[in-house]
Write a protein that holds these residues in place. Structure first.
Motif, PDB file in Angstrom:
ATOM      1  N   LEU A 131       0.830  -1.205   0.000  1.00 45.15           N
ATOM      2  CA  LEU A 131       0.000   0.000   0.000  1.00 45.15           C
ATOM      3  C   LEU A 131       0.867   1.259   0.000  1.00 45.15           C
ATOM      4  CD1 LEU A 131      -2.782  -0.936   2.592  1.00 45.15           C
ATOM      5  CD2 LEU A 131      -3.016  -0.788   0.101  1.00 45.15           C
ATOM      6  N   ILE A 132       1.945   1.210   0.736  1.00 46.20           N
ATOM      7  CA  ILE A 132       2.859   2.349   0.796  1.00 46.20           C
ATOM      8  C   ILE A 132       3.523   2.560  -0.564  1.00 46.20           C
ATOM      9  CG2 ILE A 132       4.922   3.299   1.908  1.00 46.20           C
ATOM     10  CD1 ILE A 132       2.508   3.096   3.786  1.00 46.20           C
ATOM     11  N   ILE A 133       3.909   1.472  -1.192  1.00 39.44           N
ATOM     12  CA  ILE A 133       4.527   1.581  -2.524  1.00 39.44           C
ATOM     13  C   ILE A 133       3.519   2.160  -3.517  1.00 39.44           C
ATOM     14  CG2 ILE A 133       5.457   0.240  -4.466  1.00 39.44           C
ATOM     15  CD1 ILE A 133       6.738  -1.599  -2.293  1.00 39.44           C
ATOM     16  N   ASN A 134       2.272   1.719  -3.422  1.00 40.83           N
ATOM     17  CA  ASN A 134       1.227   2.267  -4.293  1.00 40.83           C
ATOM     18  C   ASN A 134       1.040   3.763  -4.044  1.00 40.83           C
ATOM     19  OD1 ASN A 134       0.775  -0.207  -5.471  1.00 40.83           O
ATOM     20  ND2 ASN A 134      -1.026  -0.676  -4.258  1.00 40.83           N
TER      21      ASN A 134
ATOM     22  N   LYS B 223       1.440   6.856  -6.556  1.00 41.61           N
ATOM     23  CA  LYS B 223       0.354   7.819  -6.713  1.00 41.61           C
ATOM     24  C   LYS B 223       0.877   9.252  -6.529  1.00 41.61           C
ATOM     25  CE  LYS B 223      -4.201   8.335  -6.948  1.00 41.61           C
ATOM     26  NZ  LYS B 223      -4.991   7.921  -8.068  1.00 41.61           N
ATOM     27  N   VAL B 224       1.763   9.434  -5.551  1.00 41.60           N
ATOM     28  CA  VAL B 224       2.356  10.761  -5.330  1.00 41.60           C
ATOM     29  C   VAL B 224       3.148  11.190  -6.557  1.00 41.60           C
ATOM     30  CG1 VAL B 224       4.111  12.026  -3.995  1.00 41.60           C
ATOM     31  CG2 VAL B 224       2.410  10.645  -2.804  1.00 41.60           C
ATOM     32  N   GLU B 225       3.951  10.279  -7.076  1.00 38.21           N
ATOM     33  CA  GLU B 225       4.745  10.602  -8.270  1.00 38.21           C
ATOM     34  C   GLU B 225       3.842  10.932  -9.455  1.00 38.21           C
ATOM     35  OE1 GLU B 225       7.272   7.183  -8.615  1.00 38.21           O
ATOM     36  OE2 GLU B 225       8.666   7.919  -7.093  1.00 38.21           O
ATOM     37  N   SER B 226       2.771  10.173  -9.607  1.00 40.07           N
ATOM     38  CA  SER B 226       1.818  10.429 -10.691  1.00 40.07           C
ATOM     39  C   SER B 226       1.142  11.785 -10.504  1.00 40.07           C
ATOM     40  CB  SER B 226       0.768   9.315 -10.718  1.00 40.07           C
ATOM     41  OG  SER B 226      -0.258   9.604 -11.606  1.00 40.07           O
ATOM     42  N   THR B 227       0.765  12.094  -9.284  1.00 40.42           N
ATOM     43  CA  THR B 227       0.127  13.375  -8.991  1.00 40.42           C
ATOM     44  C   THR B 227       1.075  14.539  -9.270  1.00 40.42           C
ATOM     45  OG1 THR B 227      -1.303  12.347  -7.328  1.00 40.42           O
ATOM     46  CG2 THR B 227      -1.022  14.734  -7.185  1.00 40.42           C
ATOM     47  N   ILE B 228       2.319  14.375  -8.912  1.00 40.64           N
ATOM     48  CA  ILE B 228       3.307  15.416  -9.202  1.00 40.64           C
ATOM     49  C   ILE B 228       3.396  15.645 -10.705  1.00 40.64           C
ATOM     50  CG2 ILE B 228       5.788  15.964  -9.168  1.00 40.64           C
ATOM     51  CD1 ILE B 228       5.863  14.572  -6.387  1.00 40.64           C
TER      52      ILE B 228
ATOM     53  N   LYS C 267     -10.199  22.868 -10.809  1.00 39.80           N
ATOM     54  CA  LYS C 267     -10.909  21.586 -10.844  1.00 39.80           C
ATOM     55  C   LYS C 267      -9.937  20.422 -10.985  1.00 39.80           C
ATOM     56  CE  LYS C 267     -12.991  19.972 -14.477  1.00 39.80           C
ATOM     57  NZ  LYS C 267     -13.787  19.859 -15.657  1.00 39.80           N
ATOM     58  N   ASN C 268      -9.017  20.523 -11.927  1.00 40.66           N
ATOM     59  CA  ASN C 268      -8.069  19.431 -12.157  1.00 40.66           C
ATOM     60  C   ASN C 268      -7.096  19.263 -10.997  1.00 40.66           C
ATOM     61  OD1 ASN C 268      -9.138  18.691 -14.648  1.00 40.66           O
ATOM     62  ND2 ASN C 268      -7.890  20.185 -15.749  1.00 40.66           N
ATOM     63  N   SER C 269      -6.620  20.367 -10.466  1.00 37.33           N
ATOM     64  CA  SER C 269      -5.699  20.296  -9.322  1.00 37.33           C
ATOM     65  C   SER C 269      -6.385  19.637  -8.132  1.00 37.33           C
ATOM     66  CB  SER C 269      -5.216  21.689  -8.922  1.00 37.33           C
ATOM     67  OG  SER C 269      -4.482  22.283  -9.956  1.00 37.33           O
ATOM     68  N   MET C 270      -7.578  20.051  -7.847  1.00 36.58           N
ATOM     69  CA  MET C 270      -8.320  19.497  -6.709  1.00 36.58           C
ATOM     70  C   MET C 270      -8.630  18.018  -6.910  1.00 36.58           C
ATOM     71  SD  MET C 270      -8.281  21.756  -4.463  1.00 36.58           S
ATOM     72  CE  MET C 270      -9.334  20.964  -3.286  1.00 36.58           C
ATOM     73  N   LYS C 271      -8.927  17.631  -8.135  1.00 27.43           N
ATOM     74  CA  LYS C 271      -9.212  16.224  -8.428  1.00 27.43           C
ATOM     75  C   LYS C 271      -7.990  15.364  -8.102  1.00 27.43           C
ATOM     76  CE  LYS C 271      -8.985  14.643 -12.603  1.00 27.43           C
ATOM     77  NZ  LYS C 271      -9.143  14.383 -14.016  1.00 27.43           N
ATOM     78  N   PHE C 272      -6.826  15.775  -8.562  1.00 26.98           N
ATOM     79  CA  PHE C 272      -5.610  15.002  -8.312  1.00 26.98           C
ATOM     80  C   PHE C 272      -5.263  14.968  -6.826  1.00 26.98           C
ATOM     81  CE2 PHE C 272      -4.626  16.406 -12.807  1.00 26.98           C
ATOM     82  CZ  PHE C 272      -4.925  15.169 -13.373  1.00 26.98           C
ATOM     83  N   LEU C 273      -5.405  16.111  -6.174  1.00 22.82           N
ATOM     84  CA  LEU C 273      -5.084  16.170  -4.747  1.00 22.82           C
ATOM     85  C   LEU C 273      -6.088  15.383  -3.896  1.00 22.82           C
ATOM     86  CD1 LEU C 273      -3.924  19.881  -4.509  1.00 22.82           C
ATOM     87  CD2 LEU C 273      -2.482  17.827  -4.502  1.00 22.82           C
ATOM     88  N   ALA C 274      -7.350  15.396  -4.297  1.00 18.76           N
ATOM     89  CA  ALA C 274      -8.365  14.626  -3.575  1.00 18.76           C
ATOM     90  C   ALA C 274      -8.097  13.131  -3.699  1.00 18.76           C
ATOM     91  CB  ALA C 274      -9.756  14.972  -4.092  1.00 18.76           C
ATOM     92  N   ASN C 275      -7.692  12.687  -4.870  1.00 20.93           N
ATOM     93  CA  ASN C 275      -7.357  11.268  -5.062  1.00 20.93           C
ATOM     94  C   ASN C 275      -6.171  10.868  -4.183  1.00 20.93           C
ATOM     95  OD1 ASN C 275      -9.396  10.794  -6.911  1.00 20.93           O
ATOM     96  ND2 ASN C 275      -8.099  11.165  -8.686  1.00 20.93           N
ATOM     97  N   LEU C 276      -5.205  11.752  -4.107  1.00 19.18           N
ATOM     98  CA  LEU C 276      -4.036  11.489  -3.278  1.00 19.18           C
ATOM     99  C   LEU C 276      -4.428  11.421  -1.797  1.00 19.18           C
ATOM    100  CD1 LEU C 276      -0.976  11.097  -3.304  1.00 19.18           C
ATOM    101  CD2 LEU C 276      -0.738  13.571  -3.149  1.00 19.18           C
ATOM    102  N   GLU C 277      -5.269  12.326  -1.377  1.00 15.57           N
ATOM    103  CA  GLU C 277      -5.749  12.336   0.010  1.00 15.57           C
ATOM    104  C   GLU C 277      -6.509  11.044   0.333  1.00 15.57           C
ATOM    105  OE1 GLU C 277      -6.609  13.598   3.898  1.00 15.57           O
ATOM    106  OE2 GLU C 277      -5.166  14.355   2.456  1.00 15.57           O
ATOM    107  N   GLU C 278      -7.314  10.584  -0.601  1.00 19.64           N
ATOM    108  CA  GLU C 278      -8.087   9.351  -0.420  1.00 19.64           C
ATOM    109  C   GLU C 278      -7.147   8.154  -0.212  1.00 19.64           C
ATOM    110  OE1 GLU C 278     -10.930   6.643  -3.223  1.00 19.64           O
ATOM    111  OE2 GLU C 278     -11.262   8.805  -3.274  1.00 19.64           O
ATOM    112  N   GLU C 279      -6.112   8.068  -1.018  1.00 17.27           N
ATOM    113  CA  GLU C 279      -5.135   6.977  -0.879  1.00 17.27           C
ATOM    114  C   GLU C 279      -4.425   7.041   0.471  1.00 17.27           C
ATOM    115  OE1 GLU C 279      -4.510   4.336  -2.980  1.00 17.27           O
ATOM    116  OE2 GLU C 279      -6.290   5.094  -4.021  1.00 17.27           O
ATOM    117  N   THR C 280      -4.078   8.240   0.892  1.00 18.56           N
ATOM    118  CA  THR C 280      -3.403   8.428   2.175  1.00 18.56           C
ATOM    119  C   THR C 280      -4.302   7.977   3.325  1.00 18.56           C
ATOM    120  OG1 THR C 280      -2.174  10.287   1.259  1.00 18.56           O
ATOM    121  CG2 THR C 280      -2.277  10.141   3.649  1.00 18.56           C
ATOM    122  N   GLN C 281      -5.564   8.309   3.256  1.00 15.40           N
ATOM    123  CA  GLN C 281      -6.501   7.925   4.315  1.00 15.40           C
ATOM    124  C   GLN C 281      -6.704   6.417   4.370  1.00 15.40           C
ATOM    125  OE1 GLN C 281      -9.985  10.332   3.640  1.00 15.40           O
ATOM    126  NE2 GLN C 281      -9.053  12.131   4.573  1.00 15.40           N
TER     127      GLN C 281
END
Length: 129
Positions: free
Chosen positions: A30-33, A37-42, A62-76
């Motif tokens: 999960l951490i590797i994923n 995901k962080v690298e993809s978001t960057i 809209k696009n920035s928030m979408k990517f950041l929200a996905n990253l936040e979801e993975e972190t949670q």
């Protein structure tokens, strides 16, 4: 040298620790994923920056928030698994310290090295070192 009740408790604590440590290793993927995901978001955010002049403010937001929200979801998701394990590890650490304090009270003539040696010998016998 040290009563069996204390040795048994130390063995029990060690077994719990090893089990929790094993659980943490299970979540390594999960951490590797998340790292991926962080690298993809960057990369996605860099694309937004590179094309900022061609995009509207709304699209950028809209696009920035979408990517950041996905990253936040993975972190949670990861936090949901790891937080209970961390709390249990903290509890085990406190229990270990309490056990050590009990042993010191019961055997005031034993120094730290003797206590640790006795416990470690018993853990080795149980293949828990």
């Amino acid at each position: 040298m040290i009563d069996k009740i204390y040795i048994d408790r130390a063995i029990s604590l060690r077994k719990e620790y090893l089990e929790l440590n094993g659980n943490l290793k299970k979540y390594e993927h999960l951490i590797i994923n998340l790292k991926d995901k962080v690298e993809s978001t960057i990369g996605n955010l860099q694309d937004i920056v590179d094309n900022i002049k061609e995009s509207s403010v709304e699209d950028i937001q809209k696009n920035s928030m979408k990517f950041l929200a996905n990253l936040e979801e993975e972190t949670q998701k990861i936090q949901k698994f790891v937080d209970p394990i961390n709390k249990k590890l903290e509890t085990l650490q406190k229990e270990e310290q309490a056990l050590y304090n009990q042993i010191k009270l019961k055997y005031p003539t034993l120094d730290n090295k003797e206590i640790l040696s006795c416990i470690q010998d018993e853990l080795k016998k149980k293949n828990l070192s």
